[in-house]
Enzyme design. Structure first.
Site, short mmCIF file in Angstrom:
data_model
loop_
_atom_site.label_atom_id
_atom_site.label_comp_id
_atom_site.label_asym_id
_atom_site.label_seq_id
_atom_site.Cartn_x
_atom_site.Cartn_y
_atom_site.Cartn_z
N ASN A 1 24.24 0.70 2.36
CA ASN A 1 23.85 1.13 1.02
C ASN A 1 23.26 2.53 1.02
OD1 ASN A 1 24.62 -1.25 -0.12
ND2 ASN A 1 22.56 -2.18 -0.01
N LYS B 1 12.02 4.06 10.47
CA LYS B 1 10.58 4.05 10.78
C LYS B 1 10.29 3.31 12.07
CE LYS B 1 10.97 0.37 7.64
NZ LYS B 1 11.45 0.15 6.30
N VAL C 1 8.74 6.99 5.69
CA VAL C 1 7.39 6.69 5.20
C VAL C 1 7.37 6.78 3.68
CG1 VAL C 1 4.95 7.31 5.28
CG2 VAL C 1 6.37 7.64 7.31
N GLU D 1 13.67 -8.98 2.31
CA GLU D 1 14.78 -9.26 3.21
C GLU D 1 14.84 -10.76 3.51
OE1 GLU D 1 15.90 -6.51 5.83
OE2 GLU D 1 14.51 -4.93 5.26
N ASP E 1 5.58 -3.63 9.32
CA ASP E 1 6.28 -2.51 8.67
C ASP E 1 5.28 -1.44 8.23
OD1 ASP E 1 8.72 -1.36 7.19
OD2 ASP E 1 7.24 -1.59 5.59
N LYS F 1 4.55 2.73 9.64
CA LYS F 1 4.36 3.95 8.84
C LYS F 1 3.02 4.60 9.15
CE LYS F 1 7.55 1.86 5.66
NZ LYS F 1 7.69 0.90 4.57
#
Lengths: 433, 433
Positions: free
Chosen positions: A16, A110, A137, A195, A206, A210
């Site tokens: 995508n 990331k 980020v 997800e 996650d 960052k």
């Protein structure tokens, strides 16, 4: 100044985001070329299904297709490689090979950047090429560029932010609808906001990726994501959120924090679900949005807010990076990491603690005794409902260290009058506001 | 690439902002030089009291002082002139002379840039030098850089923002303390949050200057500030703010809006006090802060929030600009204004209207009749208090044009049952949210 040659791009990975990047690069070609003072060309798309994907995107025959990046890396017409393979191993190989071939690299990865920042930075320096990862980020928010350029005259003293849209969507939904985490998550998954495997979102990893990237940038020392003190939203209950909103005038946000020491290699870094006053700008960040609050030495407090994910915002960030690496002074890669940072947890914060306590005389004094033993002083206790075998007791502490609190909680949970199920939330300290 | 020579700076104007810019330039010299790949030197300070001011700032003898800019403009060691004279005439002269002398120009002067954007842009183009004014719009928030670089792949479709800290401080205070505009203004003046002559803040002209600059940048056509439909906060009463917060769940913000048409020279531009839902991010902007909401074609909704004024934030923005003009491709000045834009007011918005009405039968039907005659349909009417000679009536309309509303209000105010004192506030339309 000599007229610049054209800038050639290879997009590696055509999901995508890669597809949208290719589309946007072509539809904004005139504007991007004008900004660069040189024509920008999409030269290659690389993907296991490159031909099919390129056909679907309506790419012209001048854009070459390949299943592996080798030919693109050997093509002298390629200046910038956009890494969108995702994952760790193949992405790392691609980035290192691209530098070895003398290309600039733009990535949205990331996971890769946070885990391998030192290695990638070294390769970029050796190749005298640019490494850029604006999309890694806070998605479409141009936060890396703002720190690098707009705040170049500042020391960035602290960054506090909402870096994960999935958990922010879930926490917002829990606050507005009073539902539990699991049902909010199921709805987020149904809407494509989460997800299929949301583990890294829910457990705060996650956000830690960052925070690790920002911490490395700010301190000049690599911040390994695994060393960041981290708590996710797994234990946040609807009852906690409701109590926070109705009784405390706060809401819950999963906040990542990073603050480099003025000198040396120490970096405060952590990810924690946090009670934020409803009037605070971070409390006004709802749904899948990200927001980043920056304390800068001269510009003072700044906040940047926007979409943290999605093909459009991600492609926007990737193309900003393509411009940046194409323009940057090639003798000056942006990073210069010197070894590993010393990661520190937060020194002190006030906390909210919810216990389920048998409604018998003396139960409360057992709890306050355990807290007092660790030197934790109590700001407020709430015990409203009565009846039933156990009642929820909400405690707000004054500032204390996480270590002391954890020790006190272990002591409290050994009490016969206290059930094991409990919640613990940090309150945003005043100096973070 | 050839090693770059050093970058020399002349600061013209040594008030609070000029002094802080000189101080920051020197204290961050190493970092700024590293970012540029060339040493940065403060070469000149220019001010009527340059010697005294330079002594107070502790500037070394290597920084030359002068009462007029002439010698600095003739000095080949000066690359960038920072215009901080303020006002229009002397500042304009300085900027034009600086371009004629082949210098880049950085200015914080929103009045000058908005009124003379075409002329300054032409002079910059002719000289092939950079013109930068990050500090002129939203102070320390790096918004111009974000639009130019971070959002380079986007069409910016609409900007809505709080561009004036003084009025935002006043409106915040009115909402929190229930006081009237004049007492909030007096306190803002006592705290140094408002100027002695706050006319341009209160009447929205300062916000219009910033909207004009952004509108010119986005459309590529000069937006003259005087042509922007503009209403200040003069008529906002404590009663309106209280009603908005308590009954409507909204608060009042002075919003500037700019939206260039997709093609052609039309630009929607206006400044209006606006009712904003309390959950909206702009409602969470309190006190002297500025905030800028951007609707971008790919990055989607973004908000930037920070200090809109003050020596530190302004100096931070000025030095970001010094880096930008020193690095930019000199064949490519950032702007390319082609004639004047066609300024349009807002097509339609819902409105809040407060009237004071004699408490007699038939009074309301007279009002609704006048509104109906203009085709304005009413969403809600509130009439709570009773007794006394006149009672406040609050009316919320559906979307209508400002022109129709003004005509209807003129009709309503002719009614014998309606007193002339009234308030009118726009409600933020859904598509602005």
């Amino acid at each position: 100044m000599a007229k610049r040659k054209s800038i050639g791009i290879a997009i590696c990975g055509l999901g995508n985001v890669g597809g949208e990047t290719a589309r946007l690069l072509r539809s904004r070609k005139a504007e991007l070329s004008a900004r660069l003072g040189a024509p920008v060309h999409l030269r290659w798309v690389v993907s296991r299904h490159a031909s099919t994907a390129a056909r679907k995107l309506g790419l012209p025959a001048s854009v070459k297709r390949a299943k592996t990046p080798k030919a693109a890396l050997n093509d002298p017409a390629v200046d910038v490689v956009v890494e969108l393979f995702g994952g760790l191993d193949a992405a790392r190989r691609l980035v290192l090979d691209a530098f070895a071939a003398g290309k600039h690299v733009v990535t949205a990865n990331k996971h890769l950047v946070s885990e391998r920042f030192e290695e990638l930075d070294r390769a970029a320096r050796k190749a005298r090429r640019g490494l850029a990862f604006e999309a890694a980020v806070a998605g479409g928010i141009p936060i890396i560029g703002a720190i690098r350029d707009g705040l170049a005259a500042n020391r960035v003293e602290r960054i506090v932010g909402i870096f994960n849209g999935t958990t922010n969507y879930i926490l917002s939904k829990m606050a507005h609808e009073g539902c539990e985490m699991n049902s909010a998550l199921a709805e987020a998954q149904a809407l494509g906001m989460a997800e299929r495997d949301p583990t890294m979102d829910i457990n705060g990893m996650d956000a830690a990726h960052k925070i690790a990237i920002l911490g490395s940038m700010l301190s000049g020392h690599w911040v390994p994501p695994r060393k960041i003190a981290r708590e996710g939203i797994e234990r946040v209950e609807a009852e906690d959120v409701r109590f926070a909103v109705e009784r405390l005038g706060h809401t819950v946000r999963l906040l990542g924090t990073v603050a480099p020491a003025k000198k040396g290699t120490a970096v405060e870094a952590h990810v924690q679900p946090t009670l934020v006053p409803l009037k605070h700008p971070l409390a006004a960040v709802h749904g899948g949005y990200n927001a980043v609050l920056i304390q800068a030495s001269s510009a003072e407090d700044l906040m940047f807010y926007g979409k943290g994910a999605g093909p459009g915002p991600t492609a926007s960030a990737i193309l900003a990076d393509v411009l940046h690496v194409s323009q940057a002074n090639q003798r000056q890669p942006a990073f210069n990491l010197r070894g590993q940072a010393k990661i520190r947890p937060e020194a002190q914060a006030p906390y909210y603690l919810k216990l389920r306590v048998a409604d018998v005389p003396g139960a409360l004094s057992g709890i306050t005794g355990k807290l007092g033993k660790e030197g934790i002083s109590i700001a407020q206790i709430f015990q409203n409902e009565r009846g039933g075998r156990s009642v929820p007791v909400m405690i707000l502490t004054h500032k204390t260290s996480r270590e002391k609190l954890d020790r006190a909680i272990r002591g409290v949970l050994k009490l016969k009058t206290v059930s094991r199920r409990h919640s613990r939330l940090r309150l945003l300290p005043d100096d973070n506001a």
